[in-house]
Design an enzyme around this catalytic site. Structure first.
Site, short mmCIF file in Angstrom:
data_model
loop_
_atom_site.label_atom_id
_atom_site.label_comp_id
_atom_site.label_asym_id
_atom_site.label_seq_id
_atom_site.Cartn_x
_atom_site.Cartn_y
_atom_site.Cartn_z
CE LYS A 31 -4.52 0.95 0.01
NZ LYS A 31 -5.61 -0.17 -0.34
CG ASP A 81 -7.36 3.11 -0.93
OD1 ASP A 81 -7.65 1.99 -1.02
OD2 ASP A 81 -7.37 3.88 -0.26
P1 NDP Z 1 -13.00 7.57 -3.08
O1 NDP Z 1 -12.08 8.54 -2.98
O2 NDP Z 1 -13.57 7.29 -4.47
O3 NDP Z 1 -14.31 7.80 -2.24
C1 NDP Z 1 -14.12 7.80 -0.71
C2 NDP Z 1 -15.23 8.15 -0.28
O4 NDP Z 1 -15.34 7.95 1.26
C3 NDP Z 1 -15.90 9.65 -0.41
O5 NDP Z 1 -17.13 9.79 -0.33
C4 NDP Z 1 -15.17 10.39 0.65
O6 NDP Z 1 -15.75 11.45 1.06
C5 NDP Z 1 -15.39 9.25 1.84
N1 NDP Z 1 -14.33 9.25 2.89
C6 NDP Z 1 -13.13 9.30 2.76
N2 NDP Z 1 -12.50 9.63 3.99
C7 NDP Z 1 -13.53 9.95 4.84
C8 NDP Z 1 -13.46 9.82 6.18
N3 NDP Z 1 -12.18 10.11 6.84
N4 NDP Z 1 -14.49 10.17 6.96
C9 NDP Z 1 -15.69 10.04 6.10
N5 NDP Z 1 -15.74 9.79 4.78
C10 NDP Z 1 -14.56 9.59 4.28
O7 NDP Z 1 -12.16 6.36 -2.56
P2 NDP Z 1 -12.82 4.76 -2.66
O8 NDP Z 1 -14.34 4.49 -2.96
O9 NDP Z 1 -12.05 4.16 -3.90
O10 NDP Z 1 -12.24 3.85 -1.31
C11 NDP Z 1 -13.54 3.68 -0.28
C12 NDP Z 1 -13.03 2.71 0.55
O11 NDP Z 1 -12.81 1.45 -0.22
C13 NDP Z 1 -11.52 2.84 1.23
O12 NDP Z 1 -11.51 2.19 2.51
C14 NDP Z 1 -10.50 1.92 0.23
O13 NDP Z 1 -9.47 1.74 1.13
C15 NDP Z 1 -11.67 0.92 -0.02
N6 NDP Z 1 -11.50 -0.06 -1.22
C16 NDP Z 1 -11.16 0.83 -2.56
C17 NDP Z 1 -11.00 -0.26 -3.51
C18 NDP Z 1 -10.62 0.54 -4.84
O14 NDP Z 1 -10.61 -0.29 -5.75
N7 NDP Z 1 -10.89 1.73 -5.18
C19 NDP Z 1 -10.81 -1.50 -3.32
C20 NDP Z 1 -10.96 -2.13 -2.11
C21 NDP Z 1 -11.26 -1.14 -1.26
P3 NDP Z 1 -14.86 12.87 0.88
O15 NDP Z 1 -15.14 13.15 -0.63
O16 NDP Z 1 -15.60 13.82 1.66
O17 NDP Z 1 -13.80 12.79 1.26
O1 2IT Z 2 -7.95 -1.76 -0.81
C1 2IT Z 2 -7.56 -2.46 -2.21
O2 2IT Z 2 -7.69 -3.69 -2.42
C2 2IT Z 2 -7.57 -1.32 -3.28
N1 2IT Z 2 -7.45 -0.06 -3.02
C3 2IT Z 2 -7.19 -1.97 -4.48
C4 2IT Z 2 -5.99 -2.27 -4.90
C5 2IT Z 2 -5.52 -2.85 -6.34
O3 2IT Z 2 -4.27 -2.90 -6.39
O4 2IT Z 2 -6.44 -2.73 -7.05
#
Ligand code: NDP
Ligand code: 2IT
Length: 445
Positions: A124, A164
């Site tokens: 990460k 992420d």
């Molecule tokens: P994005 O940046 O696209 O979206 C994040 C969302 O979560 C936004 O709505 C954001 O709001 C909100 N958010 C972020 N930080 C906070 C906080 N501290 N408190 C409240 N809301 C918050 O990220 P992703 O959708 O990609 O990621 C969301 C989650 O999924 C994370 O935990 C990430 O690690 C996990 N994840 C992502 C993957 C991926 O492929 N993208 C894969 C697996 C897991 P705001 O705009 O206000 O910051």
């Molecule tokens: O938390 C996760 O699994 C991710 N943000 C995606 C990682 C990846 O390599 O696609």
């Protein structure tokens, strides 16, 4: 292994990293029994070697904002474990990013990637840079400066980053462009790339879709389905948006979405047209979720709160770590929620997990139910190696197979005497055993 002692040692050696300690504690607490069946593991101190990252890069990132001011941020890459494949995991850009948070994410990623059946180790990275409120030109300059340090530590067979929080297609594109320029190599070194330059169909959708495929598999064990169910979703980013899309496709009703400032609740449900509005709001306008109520006045916006106290059947935390606490879990249980599937990484606090499990709610940890994103990243790597692109049907079918396979493994390793499936235990034991066996075979490093 004495799990308490291992944890105490890590806390002493690496203080001020509470999220890392939290993630390690959860895993050790569930694998201890299995681990102790293998005295050969302890002879080579396998557990410490699995908890402490292989290596950590830490660097200053210097960039110039639109006003000409020179800014600095911190950059990190944690290469946690590469026993089963090249280091693999996302990059997070958010003001809260620090070493402890990235260490928890890299640790979790190692088990998650193991569960996918694909050859990927765990990593990460990220920065305390926040793209929020920055122009695209500023984001580009930051990405180029970040990659100027990172490029020497990654590579298609060494370490393959992805997105992420705060890192989506735009940021991956800028980082890929910078890598290509510095290395003079066109390589599959990042995933989540644009379709024109090696990206995979379904990668943007994969985490959200995968979470809902996993949810569907959990519900099936109880003879239930998504159709007709009311669903609370937190977040409004990549994962939340595509989780909502799949819930709608399967006949469920999405009641809420949120961002870090508050949540919206739509009593009529967020239908396809409303979700299209959110896609545009977040992906194109880069706006805030509260703007939804200006467009749809029947809905309410609640500032500074989380959606878990609204009545529904299912909850999908898809925003960030520790966003669903004990009080929220009690409210979910009191409201009759039957399933909680994590789209985010570690969104449920340990106390809240206990509340859900004690109430026999179907509950899946992110390392199982959000593994769809990294799985399709693995499929993107495979396509890049082949120099071929698969159809969305092929990728989606593989994603579905992987999610159902992870579910089956959780059932296999996590079913308790009374028949309740402890998905936390199942995911941790299944993920751990594969990495442990690979480490044993490869000698002591
Ligand atoms: P994005 O940046 O696209 O979206 C994040 C969302 O979560 C936004 O709505 C954001 O709001 C909100 N958010 C972020 N930080 C906070 C906080 N501290 N408190 C409240 N809301 C918050 O990220 P992703 O959708 O990609 O990621 C969301 C989650 O999924 C994370 O935990 C990430 O690690 C996990 N994840 C992502 C993957 C991926 O492929 N993208 C894969 C697996 C897991 P705001 O705009 O206000 O910051
Ligand atoms: O938390 C996760 O699994 C991710 N943000 C995606 C990682 C990846 O390599 O696609």
């Amino acid at each position: 292994m004495d799990a308490k002692q291992v944890l105490a040692d890590l806390q002493r050696r690496f203080p001020n990293e509470p999220e890392y300690h939290q993630a390690v504690e959860e895993v050790l607490g569930t694998i201890e029994e299995e681990y102790n069946k293998h005295p050969e593991f302890d002879k080579v101190n396998l557990i410490e070697r699995l908890c402490i990252p292989d290596r950590i890069y830490q660097f200053r990132v210097t960039w110039t904002d639109d006003k000409g001011n020179v800014q600095t941020n911190m950059g990190y890459r944690i290469q946690h474990n590469n026993a089963i494949g090249p280091y693999k995991g996302g990059i997070r850009f958010h003001k809260s990013v620090n070493l402890g948070i990235l260490k928890f994410l890299a640790f979790e990623q190692t088990f998650k990637n193991s569960l996918t059946t694909l050859a990927m180790g765990g990593a990460k990275g990220g920065s305390d840079f926040s793209p929020r409120g920055k122009s695209s030109a500023e984001v580009m300059r930051f990405c180029q400066a970040f990659m100027l340090e990172l490029y020497r530590h990654i590579g298609p067979d060494c370490d393959v980053p992805a997105g992420d929080i705060g890192v989506g297609g735009r940021e991956v594109g800028y980082m890929f462009g910078a890598y290509k320029k510095y290395c003079r190599q066109f390589q599959g070194v990042l995933t989540g790339k644009g379709l024109e330059f090696g990206g995979s169909l379904i990668r943007p959708e994969a985490t959200g879709y995968g979470t809902v495929y996993f949810l569907r598999a959990m519900l099936k064990t109880k003879g239930q389905e998504i159709a007709g169910k009311k669903v609370l979703i937190s977040g409004s980013g990549n994962v939340a948006q595509y989780a909502a899309e799949k819930v709608l496709q399967l006949g469920g009703t999405v009641m809420t979405m949120s961002d870090s400032d508050g949540y919206i609740y739509d009593p009529d449900g967020i239908d396809r047209a409303k979700l299209d509005y959110i896609f545009d709001l977040k992906q194109v306008q880069r706006g805030r979720i509260k703007e939804y109520v200006e467009e749809y006045p029947n809905a309410k916006y609640v500032a500074g709160a989380k959606p878990w106290f609204e009545k529904a059947d299912i909850a999908l935390p898809c925003a960030t770590q520790n966003e669903l606490n004990e009080e929220a879990a009690k409210a979910l249980v009191a409201n009759g929620v039957i399933a909680v599937a994590e789209g985010a990484n570690m969104p449920t606090t340990p106390d809240a997990i206990k509340v859900l499990q004690d109430a026999k709610v179907l509950y899946s940890p992110g390392k199982a139910s959000n593994a769809g994103g990294v799985s399709v990243s693995g499929l993107e790597m495979a396509q890049n190696s082949q120099r071929l692109n698969w159809t969305s049907e092929e990728v989606d079918a593989k994603l579905l197979w992987i999610m159902e396979n992870i579910h089956d493994n959780c059932v296999k390793y996590g079913t308790e005497a009374d028949g309740y499936v402890n998905y936390v235990k199942g995911a941790n034991v299944a993920g751990f055993m594969k990495v442990a066996k690979a480490m044993m075979a490869q000698g002591v490093f």
